[in-house]
Design a protein around this motif. Sequence first.
Motif, short mmCIF file in Angstrom:
data_model
loop_
_atom_site.label_atom_id
_atom_site.label_comp_id
_atom_site.label_asym_id
_atom_site.label_seq_id
_atom_site.Cartn_x
_atom_site.Cartn_y
_atom_site.Cartn_z
N VAL A 100 7.95 9.80 -10.64
CA VAL A 100 8.20 10.77 -9.58
C VAL A 100 7.57 10.34 -8.27
N GLY A 101 8.32 10.53 -7.18
CA GLY A 101 7.81 10.26 -5.85
C GLY A 101 8.24 11.34 -4.87
N ARG A 134 0.84 -1.19 0.00
CA ARG A 134 0.00 0.00 0.00
C ARG A 134 0.87 1.24 0.00
N VAL A 135 0.54 2.14 -0.89
CA VAL A 135 1.22 3.43 -0.91
C VAL A 135 0.28 4.44 -0.26
N LYS A 146 11.64 15.13 0.40
CA LYS A 146 12.61 14.53 -0.52
C LYS A 146 11.86 14.17 -1.79
N ARG A 147 12.41 14.63 -2.91
CA ARG A 147 11.81 14.35 -4.21
C ARG A 147 12.66 13.31 -4.92
N GLN A 161 12.70 2.67 0.16
CA GLN A 161 11.29 2.31 0.01
C GLN A 161 10.66 3.07 -1.16
N VAL A 162 10.89 4.36 -1.23
CA VAL A 162 10.30 5.17 -2.30
C VAL A 162 10.89 4.77 -3.65
#
Length: 137
Positions: free
Chosen positions: A106-107, A68-69, A120-121, A94-95
Amino acid sequence: MPLDSRFTPITEKIIGCALRVHGKMGSGFQEVIYQRCLAIEMEKAQLLFAREVEMPLFYDGHEVGARRVDFLVEESVLVELKALTEINDSHYAQVINYLNAYELEVGLLLNFGEPSLRIKRFVKSQQSRKTNHSPQQ
């Protein structure tokens, strides 16, 4: 290389929403509280999003599980929330892993647990060229 311009308006809106939440709530609450508050702010900002999205994980063409995000925004930007005193490399991993597994570009990792909101990108195309997996600031 800068963030792909098609994602800039979305990530700017998400970050603005997160800054409003942190500004009003401060640090010290559980992650779920920030998640609910961020959902309210993103609705106000007219962002399309899904919360607690269960997405399948694949290995070699076989589904091997699901994760699950926290948020999937505009069907293109992954948003992971934390409410920790400090984030570390495992949270970055994790990202990065989610971006790879879900084939997203993109996260954002947002940590509400620090005195100032930590943002944090991550840009997948940039991560594949880096050897140390350090996120884009």
